[in-house]
Every structure is written in C-alpha cells, then in structure tokens.
Design a protein around this motif. Structure first.
Motif, mmCIF file in Angstrom:
data_model
loop_
_atom_site.group_PDB
_atom_site.id
_atom_site.type_symbol
_atom_site.label_atom_id
_atom_site.label_comp_id
_atom_site.label_asym_id
_atom_site.label_seq_id
_atom_site.Cartn_x
_atom_site.Cartn_y
_atom_site.Cartn_z
ATOM 1 N N HIS A 38 11.783 45.342 29.304
ATOM 2 C CA HIS A 38 12.433 44.044 29.196
ATOM 3 C C HIS A 38 11.361 42.952 29.183
ATOM 4 O O HIS A 38 10.383 43.048 29.930
ATOM 5 N N LEU A 94 18.049 44.002 33.377
ATOM 6 C CA LEU A 94 16.624 44.064 33.680
ATOM 7 C C LEU A 94 16.304 45.413 34.328
ATOM 8 O O LEU A 94 17.199 46.091 34.819
ATOM 9 N N PRO A 95 15.029 45.776 34.326
ATOM 10 C CA PRO A 95 14.666 46.999 35.059
ATOM 11 C C PRO A 95 15.056 46.852 36.533
ATOM 12 O O PRO A 95 14.988 45.746 37.088
ATOM 13 N N VAL A 96 15.465 47.942 37.146
ATOM 14 C CA VAL A 96 15.907 47.898 38.536
ATOM 15 C C VAL A 96 14.769 48.365 39.429
ATOM 16 O O VAL A 96 14.271 49.476 39.280
ATOM 17 N N VAL A 97 14.362 47.501 40.340
ATOM 18 C CA VAL A 97 13.307 47.878 41.272
ATOM 19 C C VAL A 97 13.953 48.263 42.597
ATOM 20 O O VAL A 97 14.750 47.509 43.159
ATOM 21 N N LEU A 153 11.159 40.264 35.673
ATOM 22 C CA LEU A 153 12.077 40.095 36.803
ATOM 23 C C LEU A 153 12.759 41.428 37.054
ATOM 24 O O LEU A 153 12.729 42.304 36.205
ATOM 25 N N SER A 154 13.373 41.570 38.218
ATOM 26 C CA SER A 154 14.137 42.801 38.401
ATOM 27 C C SER A 154 15.629 42.470 38.502
ATOM 28 O O SER A 154 16.021 41.351 38.827
ATOM 29 N N GLN A 155 16.418 43.484 38.227
ATOM 30 C CA GLN A 155 17.857 43.320 38.099
ATOM 31 C C GLN A 155 18.515 42.986 39.445
ATOM 32 O O GLN A 155 18.366 43.727 40.407
ATOM 33 N N PRO A 156 19.242 41.866 39.509
ATOM 34 C CA PRO A 156 20.015 41.616 40.730
ATOM 35 C C PRO A 156 21.236 42.540 40.784
ATOM 36 O O PRO A 156 21.666 43.042 39.751
ATOM 37 N N LEU A 172 11.372 39.953 30.288
ATOM 38 C CA LEU A 172 11.253 39.097 31.467
ATOM 39 C C LEU A 172 10.680 39.886 32.622
ATOM 40 O O LEU A 172 11.087 41.006 32.893
#
Lengths: 98, 482
Positions: free
Chosen positions: A54, B284-287, A58-61, A56
């Motif tokens: 991705h 988005l990638p999941v951290v 950022l990481s997924q909320p 951005l």
C-alpha cells in the motif's frame, strides 16, 4: 514482448470485454508496449527494498466486534431492479451444474 | 480400512474453510446470526454500494492469532489483504477480499493421531482470512435466481494443508483434529451440517516410489467427516481405475454427491479461472503489535493435546481414553465434573464412553444435551464404589435415570436395589442353591470346576442381582470345599 491472438482473446475473456478482429493489431501493439515497460521495471534492483502492499505508510485501524448496522432491507431494496420475498432477483446463474 | 491397490499411493491436501464465530462481519457492523430473514443482515458495505469502505473487525485478528499458535505456525505482521476477482451474483463487489502474499498464519504443522496409535505430522501451509459470499437460490423464481446476502462478508479462515496426507483415514483424523482445535479456541462452532466448517479435498494418485505428483482434482461440497472419508476414497479409486485403463486424469473441480456416493465434474471452463489477485487498495497492511499478540495468547485455553497429557498424569487414564475424552472439550469437561463427584476417574471414563455414549448416540444427542447430568452420573458411580449397588444393577439404574430423570438414590430406594452385603443372608442363599442342585454339586466335587460359575449365577439370580458378587464368590468357595 510479442502477444498472440489467442492470448489477446483470453485477456479479453477474463476482462469480459468484447473486441472485434479489426482492433486486434492496434490493441496488441498497445499491450505489448505495456508489457515491455513491465519488463524494464523487472530489471530494477529490488533485493534491498521491502515489499509494499500500500502506498501509505500507515497500518490498518480496526473496529470492535459489535453489531452496529440495523436492518435497512426495505430502504436498500428500493433501488433494486427486482425483488421477491426479500431476495434480490437476478438472471438465473448456476455454477457447478452440467 | 482403505482397500485401494497396494502399488498406488494417494497424495491428499485439504483446504478447510472455518466460519469464525464473531458477532459482526469481517468488514462491516452487520450481524452474522444464522437463520435471519433474507437480506436483513446485509448492510451497504456487504451490498458493495458505491463509496463504502471496509473496516476490519479486531476480534478476527485475535482468533487468527490463537489458531496460528495452536497450529504451531508463524504469525505474519504486517499481514495484508488482496482482491480475488470473480463474477458471480452472490458476491456483489465482483471480488472477494482475501489474502494472498502475506496470510496472517503461515508455516505450521499439526500432529495427528491415527487409529493404530501412531502419530503423523501434517504440514499446514497457511491460514488466511477472507469473507464469505452470499447465497443463491435457484428454485421458485421462474427462470431467475434469488440472492440472499446475509452471509456475504461473514469472516472465514481458510486452513490449507501440505499434501502430506496419504489416506482417507488420515484426512479424517486431520479434519477432526482441526475441528477439535477450533472448538477449543471457541473461534467457531465447527458445525459442518450448517456450513460453519467446509472442506475441499485435493487428491492425486501415483505409483508407490514415484517422486512425481499425479494430476490432482479438487472435490468440493463435502459436509461431514464421513463424507470426507467416502469422497476421498471414491476419488482415489476412480483415478486409479482411470489410469489403469489407459486414461489420463483431468485437472478439474468435482462435486461430491453424498446420495450416490460419487464425485462428478463441475462444468469445465473454457479457460482456467484467473482471479487476478492484487493488493486490496481499500485496506492498509495490518500490523500486529507484540503487545497485542502477547495479550491474545494469554487468553489461550488448555488445548486438546495438553488436556490429554494432563488426563494421563492427573487421572492415570490410558493414552487412548485420554485422547478420546480430550478430543471434545464439552466431553472433557463433563468427564471432570463426573470424576469430581465420583472420585473414580477410571470408572467415570468407562461409563461416559460406554453407557452414556451409547445412549447419546441412540438419541442423537450431544453431551451438552445429555439427559443425565455429570453430577447424577458421578453419584451413580459413587454408589457402585461404596457397594450400595453392583455394577450390573447400576446399568438398570442408569436406564431408569435416563428415561425418568430421577435421582440415583431415589431410584435405588424406590426399587429396593441396595446390594445385599449382609453375610448371613448371602450364606443362606448359597446354602439354598447348593441344596437345590445336588447333581451339579456331585459333578463339581468330582472335578468339573467349570460348574463354579453355574453356582455363582444361581446365587445372583436368587438375589435378583443384588448380592455382592465378590462376597458370593468367597462364600461359595468356602461352602463348596466342605
């Protein structure tokens, strides 16, 4: 990279696009240019670069596991072309049968 | 046992879809309850209306982390989602959100136990999160299909095994082991009939000793343990007989028909499906933070293997009994409650796996719906242990409890079933039996030892089964010596 008529047909099928024979040469030319560009990109040295899924950084909320959506079937089906007994009606599609 | 030709070997991999037991969907706040009226649990996200965005359910991540741990696997962080594109009306987006390059769970294994007592390690390639599709109904709509999107967006985790499985029996053992794990973790109800756990089997065959894999088929639509075994066996035998008669196997998807016990090909497509996977731009990638993983793992319950070992050590049960009891969490809990009351683990295990299981099977009941509670069964066993009743009479009491629901002591009291332990009473019964059977007595005394059993039987009959068998034996031995 040369593209065969067969490959062009397969791509058109997968994209669900009807193309007529006359446009084959032009389309092939354009697609070949795109493929050439990818081949060029493939030459870039990326061993040291971390893969990115991705743009951005950022990481997924996330959200808590709670039911927050009420039943709005009536409203949501107002715009549907065809409805019966609460079901959306579509042209008959059966997969998995001969 | 499998009967396929000994010069052939089967190579099997399973893909198991497990519906995760969340309250809300993977990417929307719509309910996942089973059995609601059509489309009453399909919100604008599930319907893929323009402008909506998916928001990830945190609980699903916890469930996947626990599963990953139970499967001895790596947890990927970051983990990312991908679009799997296909056209079908039960998927309104035109794609399914799934995982491709970075599945949340990767590189695990599971040790399964086989019936002969050996164990085998089955590799788990990956387990990835994805959303379920809606349902199409093809009857009753005059040439049209009805679409119910209640199930669309329900969270699934797909567990993909390595092709390490070599027989239908191993496939079932692996599937049962996965079933046991997801039930223990409480991440799914695992109900195969309702579709909470679905299994696709990739099967190929090859000559024993060959390194090359044969062409495989994928059999879908298998919704019980028994059907998995039958479908795989059918497919193995079909492939062997095709090859032996000079034909080749086509790589294809087949459907299992449980009524005919056959598999048949689904419509073969002109071109192989190309799902055109690409990274899901809406997510988005999941951290997964270390703290999150640590806190999640702290909530892990005791797993089947750990429970089994504890049963062996704490209750001194056999490995076999322990693994049977530990395979089902509810059964294991029931056993511990019974033992708590009866104080005899071995007898409790025997009664649960013997009489109780037989009754449950007869009435097609799960242990949670047993007509006899754990406490009641514990009391019954206590009455055997303290010699109030004999094991044989206990079976009658058990039957009466099962049908009436009455308490143990009430039944013993009402039916006058107390064991006769009064020595003089047993002695007089023994005397009577000896006097009434002079012929047998003569034969016994002239060396026919086998007749001892006859006398025991007669005394037990005389007491209507209420005499203590050990005492009867002892007294008879004494009397017959005289």
């Amino acid at each position: 990279m040369a593209l065969s008529d067969k490959e062009l047909n397969e791509i058109a099928y997968l994209a669900r696009i009807n193309i007529d024979k006359d446009s084959f040469p032009a389309l092939k030319g354009e697609l070949e240019q795109i493929l050439d560009l990818f081949e060029k990109l493939n030459l870039a040295e990326t061993d040291e670069v971390e893969a990115m899924s991705h743009p951005l950084n950022l990481s997924q909320p996330t959200r808590p596991d709670e039911v927050t959506e009420e039943d709005q079937r009536e409203k949501l089906q107002e715009t549907a072309p065809s409805v019966q007994s609460g079901l959306f009606l579509v042209p008959k599609v059966i997969e998995g049968e001969n | 046992m499998t009967v396929f030709n000994e010069s052939w070997e089967a190579v099997i991999g399973l893909e198991i879809h497990v519906q995760l037991a969340t309250n809300s969907k993977l990417f929307s706040g719509a309910s996942t309850n089973f059995g609601a009226l059509p489309n009453t649990q399909a919100c604008n996200i599930d319907l893929a209306l323009p402008g909506v965005l998916p928001v990830l359910n945190e609980e699903v991540l916890k469930m996947a982390v626990k599963l990953g741990k139970a499967l001895n696997a790596n947890i990927n962080s970051p983990t990312s989602f991908a679009r799997k594109n296909y056209f079908y009306p039960d998927s309104p987006k035109g794609y399914q959100i799934s995982q491709m390059d970075k599945p949340i769970v990767e590189d695990g294994f599971l040790d399964i136990e086989l019936e002969d007592g050996t164990s085998k390690r089955i590799g788990v390639t990956r387990a990835h999160l994805e959303e379920d599709a809606g349902k199409s109904l093809h009857e009753d709509f005059e040439g049209q299909s009805g679409i119910d999107l209640n199930r669309a967006g329900t969270p699934l985790i797909e567990i993909v095994s390595e092709p390490d499985i070599n027989s239908p029996e191993e496939a079932v053992a692996y599937l049962k082991s996965i079933h046991s794990i997801i039930r223990y973790l409480e991440i799914s109800d695992g109900n195969m009939a309702e579709g909470s756990m679905r299994c696709d089997a990739n099967v190929s065959v090859r000559k024993i000793g060959s390194d090359e894999l044969g062409t495989r088929t994928e059999t879908k639509n298998v919704n019980s343990f028994r059907f998995v075994e039958k479908a795989i066996l059918y497919e193995i035998e079909r492939q062997i007989s095709e090859i032996e008669s000079g034909n080749t196997i086509t790589q294809e998807t087949r459907l299992y028909d449980s009524q005919a016990n056959t598999t048949r090909p689904m419509r073969t497509k002109e071109y192989a499906n190309d799902y055109r996977y690409f990274p899901e731009p809406d997510l988005l990638p999941v951290v997964l933070e270390d703290k999150f993983i640590k806190e999640t793992l702290e909530q892990m319950p005791e797993m089947p293997n750990e429970k089994k070992l504890r049963f062996v050590n704490e209750y001194e049960l056999s490995e076999y009994d322990s693994s049977l009891l530990a395979a089902d969490k509810d059964l294991a809990n029931f056993f511990e409650e019974v033992t708590d009351e009866s104080k005899s683990a071995k007898l409790s295990a025997n009664w649960i796996m013997g009489e109780l299981s037989a009754e449950l099977n007869k009435d097609n009941l799960h242990i949670l719906n047993s007509k006899i509670s754990a406490k009641q069964l514990g009391q019954l066993i206590k009455r055997i242990e303290d010699s109030t009743i004999s094991g044989k009479i206990a079976k009658d009491v058990f039957e009466k409890m099962w049908s009436s629901g009455d308490e143990v002591d009430a039944i013993i009291e009402k039916e006058g079933l107390q064991q006769v332990t009064d020595l003089s009473e047993i002695e007089s019964m023994v005397d009577r039996v000896i006097n009434e059977n002079p012929d047998q007595l003569k034969q016994y005394l002239s060396g026919k030892d086998r007749l001892f059993g006859f006398f025991v039987g007669q005394v037990m009959k005389e007491s209507q089964g209420k005499a203590n068998p050990a005492q009867v034996n002892e007294i008879l031995k004494e009397k017959l010596k005289e």
